[in-house]
Design an enzyme around this catalytic site. Structure first.
Site, PDB file in Angstrom:
ATOM      1  CB  ALA A 226       6.174   6.055  -1.639  1.00 59.58           C
TER       2      ALA A 226
ATOM      3  CB  ALA B   8      -0.918   0.004   1.221  1.00 57.86           C
ATOM      4  CE  LYS B   9       3.332   1.927   5.136  1.00 60.89           C
ATOM      5  NZ  LYS B   9       2.871   2.965   6.073  1.00 60.89           N
ATOM      6  CG  ASP B  10       4.120   0.661  -4.355  1.00 58.37           C
ATOM      7  OD1 ASP B  10       5.058   0.614  -3.540  1.00 58.37           O
ATOM      8  OD2 ASP B  10       3.926  -0.207  -5.225  1.00 58.37           O
TER       9      ASP B  10
END
Length: 453
Positions: free
Chosen positions: A48, A43-45
């Site tokens: 970021a 999910a951090k894509d």
């Protein structure tokens, strides 16, 4: 032709998949948002790239600059993808509790990885918070991301993930659950969903050793709740600005063991190969099942891929060392099956005490049986040796027969653990197990404790 101009354009629009076997005891429809389908497998894509783009717009990040961030690994991967495509350098500051796979993956995509100790205060100069900040002041043309307090983190999920979930459920979602770390995922999604329907319940998954649940319920930041834990990606010993507690209806805590066990269950029962926080999240769903009605639609977000945890959660030896494997331990032989092929360490009556001490140090053991030509005739315990040394500094040069205690009881390999446990007392620290082949092994109180589920 239908193609993405670069890898960043493939972020988002991840699938929603119904859980079946693992949630069979829940009558509501339980759907998993699989963020591992993002190109960086988490999910951090989303956040970021959003944080990079917002920093470019307001000038915090200049062309050719260095991105610096403290990360548990997944944010670092998302930042790495953005850095590659946009031409930035990246330094990821990570704690030593993170999996080797996470560190190797970050290096594989060009990031420099700095490893910091886990068990230090956030304000300690060695902590990954402090090291990240320090590097950003020392390195020219650098930008410290600070995902914990960066509003672009939550905004990314408000703009992307929340709308996706709403559209995929056709607005029928009644509950949303997710592990809470930086707070961006839960706060961004919660804000969007509650704007659409204020009755949607938002639950955060916390871990033991973290401050979130008690702070949400009492407003007290209790430092006594802070201690080391194994689960990666959720829980904190600080209060990130991205955690909007006003949007969260409640928290439930999940143990390290349950998080690990249910991560493996997801793979074996649902064919969903996801990470540690996902196991915690689905266990949280089960813990909250009494909140769900049959007509409810429950969405739980799975943050990242199981590939990040192959050497830990999906490694039997790692799991067994921590007592996380559900092995059936009922007999004496079960306690020693992991090292049954190793020879028993012992000393002879006429050896010197110094020899016994040396052997204890070499093999890192606290109890050792004593033998002579007739068999087992005595025992040595490190506590007794220490007391003997206090009374007589020359004890190291004495023969073992002069200081040894009574021999350890001997049991057969099929002796029930309850009977073995009764033999271990204050005055008797171990039991010997006689195997069918005539060889012997030792069981200590720590073996008994390690078998407790």
């Amino acid at each position: 032709m239908n193609y993405a101009k670069n890898i960043l354009e493939t972020i988002g629009n991840t699938p929603l998949v119904k859980l079946n076997k693992i949630t069979s005891e829940i009558e509501a429809t339980v759907l998993a948002k699989l963020e591992t389908f993002n190109p960086g497998n988490s999910a951090k894509d989303r956040m970021a790239v959003k944080m990079i783009e917002d920093a470019e717009v307001d000038g915090r990040l200049q062309p050719g600059g260095t991105i610096i961030e403290g990360t548990s690994g997944n944010t670092g991967m998302g930042l790495a993808l953005g850095a590659i495509i946009k031409g930035y350098k990246l330094i990821c500051v990570i704690t030593d509790k993170q999996s080797k796979e996470k560190m190797d993956i970050l290096r594989a995509v060009g990031a420099k990885v700095v490893v910091c100790p886990t068990d230090v205060e956030p304000t300690d100069p060695r902590s990954y918070y402090s090291v990240s900040k320090r590097l950003s002041t020392e390195i020219p043309n650098s930008w410290y991301v600070n995902q914990y307090d960066n509003p672009s983190n939550a905004q990314a999920h408000y703009e992307q993930t929340g709308p996706e979930i709403w559209e995929q459920t056709q607005g029928k979602i009644t509950h949303f659950l997710v592990g809470v770390g930086t707070g961006g995922t839960i706060s961004g999604i919660a804000k969007y969903l509650k704007e659409k329907n204020p009755n949607i319940k938002i639950w955060g998954i916390d871990t033991y050793g973290s401050v979130f649940k008690k702070y949400h319920e009492t407003g007290i930041f209790d430092e006594n709740e802070i201690y080391s834990y194994i689960t990666e990606g959720i829980g904190e010993d600080i209060l990130p600005k991205n955690v909007d507690f006003s949007l969260i209806d409640g928290f439930t805590k999940v143990t390290d063991k349950d998080a690990a066990v249910y991560t493996r269950k997801l793979a074996l029962e649902e064919g969903i190969f996801v990470g540690n926080s996902s196991g915690a999240a689905v266990k949280g769903v089960l813990q909250l099942k009494h909140h769900f009605k049959p007509e409810d639609v429950v969405v739980v977000l799975f943050h990242d891929s199981g590939s990040r945890y192959v050497g830990k959660i999906f490694n039997d030896d790692w799991m067994r060392e921590r007592g996380f494997l559900e092995d059936d331990v009922t007999k004496a032989i079960d306690l020693i099956k992991d090292h049954v092929d190793k020879p028993l360490v012992f000393v002879r009556t006429e050896e010197l005490v110094s020899h016994a001490i040396e052997r204890m140090r070499k093999y890192k053991i606290s109890q050792i049986p004593v033998i002579d030509i007739t068999g087992f005739v005595g025992s040595l315990d490190e506590t007794d040796l220490f007391q003997s040394y206090i009374e007589n500094k020359d004890v190291a040069d004495k023969p073992i027969r002069e200081v040894m205690g009574k021999p350890y009881p001997i049991v057969k390999e099929n002796t029930p653990i309850d009977e073995v446990s009764k033999l271990i007392t204050k005055d008797n620290q171990a039991v010997l197990v006689e195997l069918e082949n005539g060889k012997h092994h030792i069981i200590t109180k720590y073996d008994i404790i390690g078998s407790i589920k």
